[in-house]
Design a protein around this motif. Structure first.
Motif, short mmCIF file in Angstrom:
data_model
loop_
_atom_site.label_atom_id
_atom_site.label_comp_id
_atom_site.label_asym_id
_atom_site.label_seq_id
_atom_site.Cartn_x
_atom_site.Cartn_y
_atom_site.Cartn_z
N UNK A 32 -26.68 38.46 34.71
CA UNK A 32 -25.54 39.09 34.04
C UNK A 32 -25.12 38.20 32.86
N UNK A 33 -25.44 36.90 32.97
CA UNK A 33 -25.17 35.99 31.83
C UNK A 33 -26.01 36.42 30.63
N UNK A 34 -25.40 36.31 29.47
CA UNK A 34 -26.02 36.87 28.25
C UNK A 34 -27.39 36.28 27.89
N UNK A 35 -27.54 34.97 28.09
CA UNK A 35 -28.75 34.34 27.55
C UNK A 35 -29.88 34.22 28.56
N UNK A 36 -29.78 34.94 29.69
CA UNK A 36 -30.82 34.81 30.71
C UNK A 36 -31.48 36.17 30.96
#
Ligand code: 5GP
Length: 207
Positions: A32-36
């Motif tokens: 859910x984290x943007x950079x993953x």
């Protein structure tokens, strides 16, 4: 020709676990984290009920997979529980180029290949607390036939012996804690592998 020594491959993070350890659910939450993001693997396994083409896997025929192996399309591939699974060089390269952290959700054979090709990539092994709990989770999932469950349990015993080869070991006994811990390990991009300290002790597991 791809140069796997390129800095961009620092973004790679391998995550392995025996089937039923909760790896996919944990990874979904972490992403859910943007950079993953996760690199979607290709497999010759037939889709399970509810699995979506291009989301869970790219489902391809066994013969096509074998052709792609011959054409060197995979950074790694393996036969797991009787089916082919592989990570496409093209997909993974396009993703790491975007400067995102890219998770490879792959088995112990694939993890070993990636560590050899890209020693500075990170690797995390997720363990279930006990074999009994693993069995319970596989049965509750109710997506596989009895023979498949038994094969996966048998394979789990071999797979857990490889846990010490990974940079981190995470015991998934509490979902929320494991999710936070996994997020920390996955984001731990700048620590030199040689300096890494195992955050989880190698516990006595009843396997
Ligand atoms: P499942 O059939 O339960 O989705 O996956 C079975 C096993 O194959 C799991 O351990 C999973 O991590 C592994 N796997 C999935 N994709 C790949 C891949 O691209 N390469 C390798 N080596 N293993 C994979």
């Amino acid at each position: 020709m791809i140069n796997f020594n390129d800095e961009i491959f620092k973004n790679l993070c391998v995550v392995s676990a025996p089937s039923g350890a909760g790896k996919s659910s944990l990874i979904k939450k972490v992403c859910i984290e943007k950079n993953i993001s996760v690199c979607i693997s290709e497999t010759s396994r037939k889709p399970r009920k509810g699995e979506v083409e291009g989301v869970d896997y790219k489902f391809i025929e066994k013969e096509d997979f074998q052709e792609r192996v011959k054409a060197n399309k995979y950074i790694e591939y393996a036969i797991v529980h009787g089916n082919y699974y592989g990570t496409s060089i093209e997909s993974v390269t396009n993703q790491v180029k975007k400067d995102e952290i890219v998770i490879l959700e792959i088995d112990i054979q694939g993890a070993e290949i990636i560590k050899k090709k890209i020693p500075f990539s990170r690797s995390i092994f997720i363990l279930p607390p006990t074999l009994k709990i693993l069995e319970k989770r596989l049965r509750e999932r109710a997506t596989d036939e009895e023979s498949v469950i038994l094969e996966r349990l048998k394979n789990a015993k071999t797979e857990v012996t490889k846990a010490p080869l990974y940079d981190y070991i995470l015991v998934n006994d509490d979902f929320d804690n494991s999710q936070s811990q996994l997020t920390i390990y996955i984001n731990d991009i700048n620590t030199d592998i040689a300096e890494k300290i195992r955050k989880e002790p190698l516990i006595d597991i009843d396997f």
